[in-house]
Design a protein around this motif. Structure first.
Motif, PDB file in Angstrom:
ATOM      1  N   GLY A  35       3.387  -7.075  -9.376  1.00  0.00           N
ATOM      2  CA  GLY A  35       3.114  -8.143  -8.401  1.00  0.00           C
ATOM      3  C   GLY A  35       2.312  -7.930  -7.378  1.00  0.00           C
ATOM      4  O   GLY A  35       2.676  -8.274  -6.204  1.00  0.00           O
ATOM      5  N   VAL A  36       1.515  -6.872  -7.605  1.00  0.00           N
ATOM      6  CA  VAL A  36       0.699  -6.424  -6.644  1.00  0.00           C
ATOM      7  C   VAL A  36      -0.683  -6.765  -7.043  1.00  0.00           C
ATOM      8  O   VAL A  36      -1.152  -6.565  -8.239  1.00  0.00           O
ATOM      9  CB  VAL A  36       0.812  -4.883  -5.986  1.00  0.00           C
ATOM     10  CG1 VAL A  36       2.280  -4.944  -5.383  1.00  0.00           C
ATOM     11  CG2 VAL A  36       0.592  -3.909  -7.047  1.00  0.00           C
ATOM     12  N   VAL A  37      -1.928  -6.760  -5.990  1.00  0.00           N
ATOM     13  CA  VAL A  37      -3.163  -6.510  -6.455  1.00  0.00           C
ATOM     14  C   VAL A  37      -3.589  -5.342  -5.962  1.00  0.00           C
ATOM     15  O   VAL A  37      -4.083  -5.094  -4.567  1.00  0.00           O
ATOM     16  CB  VAL A  37      -3.951  -7.836  -5.843  1.00  0.00           C
ATOM     17  CG1 VAL A  37      -5.443  -7.801  -6.165  1.00  0.00           C
ATOM     18  CG2 VAL A  37      -3.400  -9.134  -6.461  1.00  0.00           C
ATOM     19  N   ILE A  76       2.654   2.086  -4.368  1.00  0.00           N
ATOM     20  CA  ILE A  76       2.361   0.707  -4.385  1.00  0.00           C
ATOM     21  C   ILE A  76       3.407   0.099  -5.614  1.00  0.00           C
ATOM     22  O   ILE A  76       3.775  -0.927  -5.577  1.00  0.00           O
ATOM     23  CB  ILE A  76       0.900   0.290  -4.710  1.00  0.00           C
ATOM     24  CG1 ILE A  76       0.151   1.009  -3.511  1.00  0.00           C
ATOM     25  CG2 ILE A  76       0.448  -1.144  -4.846  1.00  0.00           C
ATOM     26  CD1 ILE A  76       0.443   0.231  -2.395  1.00  0.00           C
ATOM     27  N   GLY A  77       3.482   0.981  -6.708  1.00  0.00           N
ATOM     28  CA  GLY A  77       4.318   0.325  -7.777  1.00  0.00           C
ATOM     29  C   GLY A  77       4.413   1.541  -8.928  1.00  0.00           C
ATOM     30  O   GLY A  77       3.898   2.466  -8.816  1.00  0.00           O
ATOM     31  N   ALA A  78       5.298   1.098  -9.733  1.00  0.00           N
ATOM     32  CA  ALA A  78       5.776   2.109 -10.793  1.00  0.00           C
ATOM     33  C   ALA A  78       5.838   1.274 -12.157  1.00  0.00           C
ATOM     34  O   ALA A  78       6.616   0.561 -11.992  1.00  0.00           O
ATOM     35  CB  ALA A  78       6.757   3.034 -10.279  1.00  0.00           C
ATOM     36  N   ASP A 102      -6.791  -5.088  -3.633  1.00  0.00           N
ATOM     37  CA  ASP A 102      -6.354  -5.670  -2.278  1.00  0.00           C
ATOM     38  C   ASP A 102      -5.675  -4.391  -1.268  1.00  0.00           C
ATOM     39  O   ASP A 102      -6.194  -4.302  -0.179  1.00  0.00           O
ATOM     40  CB  ASP A 102      -5.724  -6.873  -2.290  1.00  0.00           C
ATOM     41  CG  ASP A 102      -6.513  -8.123  -2.806  1.00  0.00           C
ATOM     42  OD1 ASP A 102      -7.686  -7.800  -2.767  1.00  0.00           O
ATOM     43  OD2 ASP A 102      -5.651  -8.992  -3.042  1.00  0.00           O
ATOM     44  N   GLU A 103      -4.926  -3.862  -2.004  1.00  0.00           N
ATOM     45  CA  GLU A 103      -4.029  -2.782  -1.217  1.00  0.00           C
ATOM     46  C   GLU A 103      -5.214  -1.427  -1.056  1.00  0.00           C
ATOM     47  O   GLU A 103      -5.005  -0.990   0.060  1.00  0.00           O
ATOM     48  CB  GLU A 103      -3.128  -2.063  -2.164  1.00  0.00           C
ATOM     49  CG  GLU A 103      -1.801  -3.262  -2.527  1.00  0.00           C
ATOM     50  CD  GLU A 103      -1.210  -3.857  -1.240  1.00  0.00           C
ATOM     51  OE1 GLU A 103      -0.983  -3.126  -0.399  1.00  0.00           O
ATOM     52  OE2 GLU A 103      -0.792  -5.077  -1.085  1.00  0.00           O
ATOM     53  N   ILE A 104      -5.871  -1.250  -1.780  1.00  0.00           N
ATOM     54  CA  ILE A 104      -6.973  -0.360  -1.521  1.00  0.00           C
ATOM     55  C   ILE A 104      -7.924  -0.510  -0.327  1.00  0.00           C
ATOM     56  O   ILE A 104      -8.245   0.145   0.693  1.00  0.00           O
ATOM     57  CB  ILE A 104      -7.748   0.402  -2.668  1.00  0.00           C
ATOM     58  CG1 ILE A 104      -6.748   1.021  -3.785  1.00  0.00           C
ATOM     59  CG2 ILE A 104      -8.973   1.101  -2.414  1.00  0.00           C
ATOM     60  CD1 ILE A 104      -7.409   0.974  -5.101  1.00  0.00           C
ATOM     61  N   ILE A 105      -8.439  -1.843  -0.374  1.00  0.00           N
ATOM     62  CA  ILE A 105      -9.168  -2.292   0.684  1.00  0.00           C
ATOM     63  C   ILE A 105      -8.420  -2.187   2.043  1.00  0.00           C
ATOM     64  O   ILE A 105      -9.025  -1.941   3.055  1.00  0.00           O
ATOM     65  CB  ILE A 105      -9.925  -3.621   0.469  1.00  0.00           C
ATOM     66  CG1 ILE A 105     -10.564  -3.728  -0.690  1.00  0.00           C
ATOM     67  CG2 ILE A 105     -10.338  -4.234   1.766  1.00  0.00           C
ATOM     68  CD1 ILE A 105     -11.110  -5.156  -1.295  1.00  0.00           C
ATOM     69  N   ILE A 142      -1.195   5.092  -2.740  1.00  0.00           N
ATOM     70  CA  ILE A 142      -2.218   4.738  -1.916  1.00  0.00           C
ATOM     71  C   ILE A 142      -1.928   5.053  -0.551  1.00  0.00           C
ATOM     72  O   ILE A 142      -1.022   4.636   0.076  1.00  0.00           O
ATOM     73  CB  ILE A 142      -2.768   3.373  -1.702  1.00  0.00           C
ATOM     74  CG1 ILE A 142      -3.036   2.662  -3.282  1.00  0.00           C
ATOM     75  CG2 ILE A 142      -3.661   2.816  -1.034  1.00  0.00           C
ATOM     76  CD1 ILE A 142      -3.330   1.292  -3.504  1.00  0.00           C
ATOM     77  N   GLY A 143      -2.760   6.119  -0.052  1.00  0.00           N
ATOM     78  CA  GLY A 143      -2.074   6.638   1.195  1.00  0.00           C
ATOM     79  C   GLY A 143      -1.002   7.220   1.315  1.00  0.00           C
ATOM     80  O   GLY A 143      -0.617   8.303   0.475  1.00  0.00           O
TER      81      GLY A 143
END
Length: 269
Positions: free
Chosen positions: A254-256, A181-183, A259-262, A176-177
Motif C-alpha cells: 500500500g505504498v508508492v 517502508i514495507g516488508a 514517491d517515498e524515495i523522492i 529508505i533513510g
C-alpha cells in the motif's frame, strides 16, 4: 617471520624473481569465513603481514577492494598508495565486501565461506558475488554436483558458499533513510510455494535488524533480505542490496516506493 606479501591477478610464477624474503600469492587465493573472520591467503592470516604490494590488480578489482578495506582496518600498509587513496570498487557492488561489512557489524548471517567452495558440509548454496534477483544461485547437495557446477560456471567470476537454512522463509524489507517502508514474506527459492504476503505489522526486531544492516553497508536506500528458520525461529540476514526491486512492496504494502524515495531525497537538499 615474513612481513611482506605480494599479490597479483596474473600467474604467481611471474613473481618468482622476487626473493624468498617475501611471500607471493594470487588474489584468487584470498578467502574468509564467518567462523574465522580474518582474511586469509590459503592458510595464512593477512594480519600477519605489515605490508601488501599489489603487483597487478587486473580483473581482481573486487578482491583488491576487499583486501584494501581489511588492510586499512588492521593497519597494514598497501603499496601503491593509490589503492588506499581512491575508492576502488564501491562496496555495495561486491557481495564479498557486503558480507564482510555485515559480519564486522555483528549481524548474524548463515555460515559463509568466500573464495573456497570446499569448506562447508553438504548441502549448501553457491552464489556469485554479482548475481541479482536469485540468478547465479545454485543448491549443491554433494561432491558430484559441485564438480558439475564447477564445469559450468564462469571461471572469471567470484563465488561463495553459504549454509543452507532448512525450513526457511524469506522476508524482504525496504529501508529508505531511517525508515522501513514495507516488508514482504515469501518462501525461499528452494520451496515450491509461491505465496507472497505483506508482513504487517512488521515486528520491531525486524525493523531494528533491517536498519542496522543498511547502516552496516552504508546504504540509505536498501533492500534487506532476512531468512527465518520456521522451526527454530533463528534469524539470518542474507543480503543488503543497493539496487533492490520494490515491485512487490508497491503491490502488497500500500505504498508508492518511488514517491517515498523522492520525499527522502527532497529532505536531503
Amino acid at each position: 617471520m615474513v612481513n611482506i606479501l605480494i599479490l597479483t591477478s596474473g600467474k604467481v610464477s611471474k613473481l618468482d624473481a622476487f626473493s624468498n624474503l617475501v611471500d607471493k600469492g594470487s588474489f584468487d587465493d584470498i578467502w574468509y569465513s564467518t567462523q574465522n573472520q580474518n582474511l586469509k591467503i590459503k592458510n595464512q592470516n593477512l594480519n600477519n603481514y605489515k605490508l601488501i604490494y599489489f603487483r597487478m590488480v587486473g580483473r581482481s578489482l573486487e578482491i583488491a577492494t576487499l583486501v584494501t578495506n581489511y588492510a586499512t582496518k588492521n593497519n597494514i600498509k598497501i603499496v601503491d598508495e593509490i589503492y588506499t587513496k581512491s575508492n576502488l570498487m564501491p562496496m555495495s557492488l561486491g557481495k564479498s565486501i557486503e558480507l564482510r561489512k555485515l559480519i564486522e557489524a555483528g549481524i548474524h548471517i548463515p555460515r559463509t565461506v568466500f573464495g573456497d567452495l570446499n569448506k562447508l558440509p553438504f548441502p549448501y548454496v553457491v552464489k556469485s558475488t554479482t548475481g541479482q534477483k536469485a540468478k547465479e544461485v545454485w543448491l549443491v547437495k554433494n561432491k558430484k554436483e559441485l564438480e558439475i557446477l564447477r564445469s559450468k560456471i564462469n571461471s572469471h567470476k567470484l563465488y561463495f558458499a553459504q549454509e543452507l537454512i532448512p525450513n526457511a522463509y524469506r522476508i524482504r524489507i525496504l529501508v529508505i533513510g531511517d525508515r522501513v517502508i514495507g516488508a514482504i514474506k515469501r518462501q525461499t527459492k528452494w520451496n515450491k510455494d509461491e505465496t507472497k504476503e505483506t508482513l504487517n505489522p512488521i515486528p520491531q526486531k525486524m525493523i531494528d535488524l533491517a536498519l542496522k544492516s543498511a547502516k552496516a553497508v552504508d546504504l540509505n536506500i536498501c533492500g534487506v533480505d532476512i531468512l527465518i528458520n520456521s522451526k527454530t525461529n533463528e534469524t539470518y540476514v542474507i543480503e543488503a542490496n543497493a539496487a533492490p526491486s520494490w515491485k512487490l512492496i508497491n503491490k502488497y504494502c500500500g505504498v508508492v516506493v518511488e514517491d517515498e524515495i523522492i520525499k527522502y531525497l527532497s529532505s536531503k537538499i
